[in-house]
Write a protein that holds these residues in place. Structure first.
Motif, PDB file in Angstrom:
ATOM      1  N   GLY A 116      86.804   2.614  67.415  1.00  0.00           N
ATOM      2  CA  GLY A 116      85.697   2.165  66.593  1.00  0.00           C
ATOM      3  C   GLY A 116      85.529   2.976  65.326  1.00  0.00           C
ATOM      4  N   VAL A 129      81.124  -2.163  65.128  1.00  0.00           N
ATOM      5  CA  VAL A 129      80.375  -2.799  66.212  1.00  0.00           C
ATOM      6  C   VAL A 129      81.149  -3.998  66.759  1.00  0.00           C
ATOM      7  N   GLU A 132      83.990  -2.781  68.930  1.00  0.00           N
ATOM      8  CA  GLU A 132      83.506  -2.313  70.232  1.00  0.00           C
ATOM      9  C   GLU A 132      83.138  -3.481  71.140  1.00  0.00           C
ATOM     10  N   THR A 357      82.977   2.766  75.621  1.00  0.00           N
ATOM     11  CA  THR A 357      82.636   1.886  74.503  1.00  0.00           C
ATOM     12  C   THR A 357      81.212   1.360  74.626  1.00  0.00           C
ATOM     13  N   LEU A 361      78.161   2.070  71.974  1.00  0.00           N
ATOM     14  CA  LEU A 361      77.442   0.960  71.339  1.00  0.00           C
ATOM     15  C   LEU A 361      75.957   0.979  71.651  1.00  0.00           C
ATOM     16  N   GLU A 364      74.124   5.025  70.904  1.00  0.00           N
ATOM     17  CA  GLU A 364      74.611   5.721  69.712  1.00  0.00           C
ATOM     18  C   GLU A 364      73.631   6.825  69.305  1.00  0.00           C
TER      19      GLU A 364
END
Length: 468
Positions: A116, A129, A132, A357, A361, A364
């Motif tokens: 990413g 984004v 991901e 992942t 996402l 964060e």
């Protein structure tokens, strides 16, 4: 300075370990201090920091590739023919390895630590984004397929009897959903709860060994039947004789590309590689690709020769019949049970990058997942529950592979690595791609886009025909 901290980072003037909460810098100063050939200089030199060795990295990457996709290859060989199938297996394997090298090279150039992040460096936060999300959809689909195969083998399917039914007769013990749930809770959950991918090196080695056992047995049976004259000459080229055959051709190539996608696990494997450098990771990738090409070619040919036009989308389900040789029943059990164990060991490797992942996402800016055991366990439980529910709703692996192969797999494996390389080579300005590499990158990009579009058209059209 103690021995654990005696190392020199080539990027010592820059904070490589960028906090997750900080957005990557998109200006050219990310590249200003990289006046060296990334292919021949390690990111870290000096004493190793106790990472994964080369063998462990090869096992983990091979395990990421040789999962359930291998079971769909005999069916693709049935559609493509032997010669075309072999050419595609070799070609896509080579392109996949090249795309892995591109990904690693530009991870180092952009000082990124994940798929990413390198996408964000090239195209911004929104593309990060989207990437991901692709990884999440792809990996979740793969893990759902693993559970479907386990259910097919243990409990059976519409046209095939399961191992438990053969051993113990029909009863509650061969109920598909119950068996899959027990395997998930007892065997998969403890392995998925581990926090480092290097912790899975031994199980990855076992999974590769079990895959090799499957290939050896399938090839041995095919050779015996071939010498005894029990196998008819296979078709060498694709069949263009009907609309259905042409539709099958449109969807099998994405399935083939899906079989090599491992790129979501390349960053964590590289980050944990002992004395890591692009050159060492390239060696890992090349060894892995050579192993996978051989395993895939032998599996596709032997599976197609054994079952010919009766080859199922999941060739494991074909191993419930008399193979026409001595010890047929015992060999059938070894093949099916052995491959279920293989998938048990493969499952946590794909789950690792899925969990990482999802955490990146959703959380964060939070502390790294490895530092939050509660969050890691909570994510593991939620993801396993969702994957289990998905496995009860999707009818077969062919359906799953057709759509992930034409969308997320082709994007992660071929489209994104090529566009990242083409974009960042302009920003870096350090001859990061030569003319040949640029040409291959463009070829890979165009090919992947065409494959994805044709695959989606074929999938949608075949589904509309089935619904009529």
């Amino acid at each position: 300075m103690d021995s654990n901290t005696k190392y020199v980072e080539l990027q010592s003037q820059i904070d490589v370990q960028t906090p997750r909460s900080a957005a990557p810098n998109h200006s050219n100063d990310r590249f200003d201090d990289l006046e060296f050939d990334v292919n021949f200089h390690p990111l870290i030199t000096g004493e190793a920091r106790g990472g994964s060795g080369m063998a462990g990295a090869v096992f983990n990457l091979t395990t990421t590739i040789v999962g359930a996709g291998i079971m769909a290859l005999p069916a693709t060989m049935k559609v493509l023919g032997v010669v075309s199938g072999l050419v595609l297996i070799v070609l896509i394997g080579i392109l996949s390895e090249f795309s892995v090298e591109l990904l690693v090279r530009f991870m180092v150039i952009s000082k990124s630590s994940s798929y990413g992040e390198v996408v964000q460096c090239a195209f911004g936060k929104s593309m990060k984004v989207l990437t991901e999300i692709c990884i999440i959809v792809n990996n979740a689909g793969i893990l759902v397929v693993y559970l479907i195969i386990m259910g097919d083998v243990m409990s059976g399917s519409v046209r095939h009897i399961g191992v438990f039914d053969q051993w113990l007769g029909h009863g509650f013990w061969d109920h598909r959903k119950l068996l899959v749930l027990v395997v998930l809770v007892v065997f998969l959950a403890p392995l998925c709860a581990l926090n480092k991918i290097d912790s899975l090196s031994l199980t990855s080695a076992a999974s590769v060994a079990l895959a090799v056992v499957f290939v050896i047995i399938a090839c041995a049976i095919a050779l015996i039947k071939l010498f005894e004259g029990q196998i008819e000459p296979p078709r060498m080229s694709p069949d263009f004789g009907s609309k259905e055959a042409i539709l099958d051709l449109l969807v099998v190539v994405p399935i083939m590309t899906n079989a090599y996608v491992c790129h979501f696990n390349v960053p964590p494997i590289y980050n944990e590689l002992e004395a890591r450098s692009p050159q060492r990771m390239n060696t890992v990738g090349r060894i892995t690709t050579a192993i996978c090409i051989v395993v895939y070619a032998l599996t596709a040919i032997s599976g197609y020769l054994l079952f010919e036009n009766d080859t199922e989308a999941d060739v494991l389900t074909n191993f419930d019949r008399d193979l026409g040789i001595r010890f047929s029943s015992a060999l059938n059990y070894i093949v099916r049970v052995g491959y279920v164990l293989h998938l048990v060991f493969v499952f946590p490797v794909a789950h690792f990058s899925l969990r990482q992942t999802v955490d990146t996402l959703v959380f964060e800016g939070s502390a790294p997942l490895a530092e939050s055991r509660k969050r890691s366990l909570a994510l593991t439980v939620v993801l396993l529950a969702l994957i289990y529910m998905g496995s009860t709703m999707i009818p077969n692996i062919w359906m799953a592979f057709k759509f992930t192969g034409a969308t997320t797999a082709v994007s992660l494996g071929f489209i994104l690595p090529s566009v990242i390389a083409l974009k960042l080579c302009k920003q870096s300005g350090h001859r990061s791609l030569n003319a040949t590499e640029k040409l291959i990158s463009w070829f890979m990009l165009v090919m992947a886009v065409i494959v994805g579009i044709l695959g989606l058209i074929g999938n949608v059209y075949s589904l509309s025909n089935q619904s009529q």
